[in-house]
Every structure is written in C-alpha cells, then in structure tokens.
Design an enzyme around this catalytic site. Structure first.
Site, mmCIF file in Angstrom:
data_model
loop_
_atom_site.group_PDB
_atom_site.id
_atom_site.type_symbol
_atom_site.label_atom_id
_atom_site.label_comp_id
_atom_site.label_asym_id
_atom_site.label_seq_id
_atom_site.Cartn_x
_atom_site.Cartn_y
_atom_site.Cartn_z
ATOM 1 N N PRO A 167 -16.013 -4.794 2.363
ATOM 2 C CA PRO A 167 -17.105 -5.210 3.236
ATOM 3 C C PRO A 167 -18.259 -4.099 2.787
ATOM 4 O O PRO A 167 -19.202 -4.618 3.236
ATOM 5 C CB PRO A 167 -16.559 -5.112 4.671
ATOM 6 C CG PRO A 167 -15.395 -3.902 4.645
ATOM 7 C CD PRO A 167 -14.807 -4.102 3.463
ATOM 8 N N LEU A 168 -17.816 -3.019 2.255
ATOM 9 C CA LEU A 168 -18.784 -1.968 2.192
ATOM 10 C C LEU A 168 -19.348 -1.992 0.626
ATOM 11 O O LEU A 168 -19.549 -0.887 0.168
ATOM 12 C CB LEU A 168 -18.556 -0.444 2.532
ATOM 13 C CG LEU A 168 -18.059 -0.502 3.852
ATOM 14 C CD1 LEU A 168 -17.515 0.793 4.350
ATOM 15 C CD2 LEU A 168 -19.234 -0.988 4.945
ATOM 16 N N TYR A 200 0.831 -1.207 0.007
ATOM 17 C CA TYR A 200 0.071 -0.014 0.024
ATOM 18 C C TYR A 200 0.975 1.088 0.004
ATOM 19 O O TYR A 200 1.401 1.644 0.997
ATOM 20 C CB TYR A 200 -0.878 -0.009 1.100
ATOM 21 C CG TYR A 200 -1.959 -1.129 1.328
ATOM 22 C CD1 TYR A 200 -2.060 -1.972 0.199
ATOM 23 C CD2 TYR A 200 -2.423 -1.291 2.425
ATOM 24 C CE1 TYR A 200 -3.009 -2.993 0.145
ATOM 25 C CE2 TYR A 200 -3.547 -2.491 2.549
ATOM 26 C CZ TYR A 200 -3.685 -3.298 1.519
ATOM 27 O OH TYR A 200 -4.670 -4.193 1.592
#
Length: 287
Positions: free
Chosen positions: A215-216, A68
């Site tokens: 998850p969203l 990242y």
C-alpha cells in the site's frame, strides 16, 4: 502531532461477524531483511517489541503467511502475542519456499498440500482454529476448483473460521464463491497502482474485505501534490497514502508492515488523518 491510534480507522466485520479495526499490520517484514523474506529478522528484539506494541496501538488485525520466513513470521507472532486476546491473525498458504529472493517462491494448490499448510499454520500460531486463512496464489498446475473444494473442506471441518483469496481476479472470486464464502481478498493496490480496481469494486458490491498489499508505493510520485498535502496535514507521504486508502472504500483494510516500533507508530498515526473531500479528490487524480 498525529496520534497513533488504529481505533480511529473505523471497523469492518470480516464475514459479517469478525469485527476488526480497518488499519491492520502486515507481518512479512518481521522476517529476514531485504527482499528475501527469509530466515529470522536482523534485529529479533526490535521485531518482538514491534509486535508487542501492536495491541497497545489499537491494532487488532494481523496478516501473515506460512511462506514468510518460511514459518518465521507465524512462529514469532505466536511466541510474542499468544494468547491473542482481541487480536485476530490472518495467515495464507499455497506458496512454498526453496530459498531467498524472487526465484525462491513456488505455488502448490493441490488438496493434500493445502490441508497440510493449514494444519501447520494451526501449530505455528498455537491455535485450534485460524481466524482467517487465505489461498496465497492460485497454482496454474492445479485446477482452481480443486483448490477451492479443498479450502471448503478445511473450513467445514472447523480448522478455519473465515476463508479468503490473494492475488486473484473477479472471475476467480466468483468461481470460489461457489464453494465457500469469500470474506477477504488481498491484491496489490495503492495510490499509484490501480490494476485491481475492478476487484475492489466487486468486493465493495459483495461486502468482501479488500486487503491491499504494497500500500505504500509512493515511488512514482514525481509531482508536488502529495508533498503539498502531506505538509498541510503535518503528515508524511506514507501517512497520507494510508489516509487516502482508508477514505477510498469502507471495505479497505490496509496492512502496512515494518519490523520497527517507530515506523509502526508512524503508520498507525495515519488513522488520525481526516482528509477533506477536496483533498481526497486531488489525491485520487494521481491514482
């Protein structure tokens, strides 16, 4: 008004001895904006404020990866939160970056590289032992057994406390368990994505923490069920989805990510929602 308090999400003991609150934080979005996940955040000070707010909200589990940025997320976490106190930081290795965007990700799983990745994460996070280290994605060019053996060696040398896997099948987990205890698995999973349902069920049976990435995902919600229930609980769609995940399984460890304080507080408030069995069933019908 929903209360942003991650302690309301309950706890899970990773590896049987590392207890964390189940609602954590995903640190991918504190890097460069958009889908590139490249370079520093667009608003560095806001990203730092977001990280400082994490322990204040009862969040004590942060998930990141060396890819990242690359390295930006790990270094920013260390600059802002080290020494970590009660906060446990999980990171991942096994992906390399050649640039921003989807084409800039590559997989390397040979023993020498994985050892190097773990050593660099130790340096970037400013720790002598990583709380949780995950193999980010299996490299098809390297026999998985070679990678698993390397991870076991890194763990046995004391550089990582617990080891896990990301983006894997049940068969991959079983193969890895011959080399080291798999304590967490991180796969894509949400209310509208059940492709890892078999992996979640295996994790439940084995007492392995399941960390759902993405998850969203509410983009497929074309019916009114989600909106009606969100209104009932005085919540946003995202908050309701997180509440559903927390109720879905006791081994579920959601890690919604953001680079903004307001969004962090909104996500954390999902822990204060207690879904009724009836409403949970209604949401599960969408799954």
């Amino acid at each position: 008004m929903l209360k942003p308090d991650a302690t309301l999400s309950g706890t899970f003991a990773i590896g049987g001895d590392m207890v964390v609150h189940r609602l954590g934080f995903g640190a991918m979005r504190i890097t460069g904006g958009g889908s590139g996940i490249w370079g520093p955040p667009e608003d560095l000070e806001e990203a730092r404020r977001t990280l400082r707010r994490i322990p204040e909200l009862g969040i004590d589990f942060i998930d990141t990866a060396d890819s990242y940025g690359p390295f930006v997320s790990e270094e920013l976490i260390a600059e802002t939160l080290h020494p970590y106190g009660k906060v446990k930081v999980a990171t991942k290795g096994g992906l390399v970056r050649s640039g921003p965007g989807p084409s800039g990700w590559g997989r390397v799983g040979n023993a020498q590289y994985l050892h190097q990745a773990a050593m660099l994460s130790l340096r970037h996070l400013k720790v002598e032992r990583i709380d949780l280290w995950l193999y980010h994605r299996i490299d098809p060019k390297t026999p998985r057994e070679e990678s698993f053996e390397a991870i076991a060696a890194i763990r046995e040398r004391g550089f990582i406390r617990h080891a896990g896997l990301s983006n894997v099948s049940v068969d991959d987990i079983k193969a890895a368990q011959k080399y080291f205890p798999v304590t967490t698995v991180q796969n894509q999973y949400s209310l509208f994505n059940d492709t890892s349902e078999d992996v979640l069920q295996y994790c439940e049976a084995e007492g392995i923490g399941f960390v759902p990435w993405g998850p969203l995902d509410v983009s497929k919600a074309s019916n009114s069920v989600l909106d009606q229930l969100a209104a009932k609980y005085g919540a946003t769609r995202n908050q309701l989805v997180l509440a559903w995940l927390l109720k879905r399984s006791p081994v579920m460890l959601p890690i919604p990510g953001t680079s903004k304080v307001a969004h962090l507080e909104e996500n954390t408030a999902a822990a204060s929602i207690t879904l009724s069995d009836e409403d949970f069933t209604a949401l599960s019908s969408l799954h």
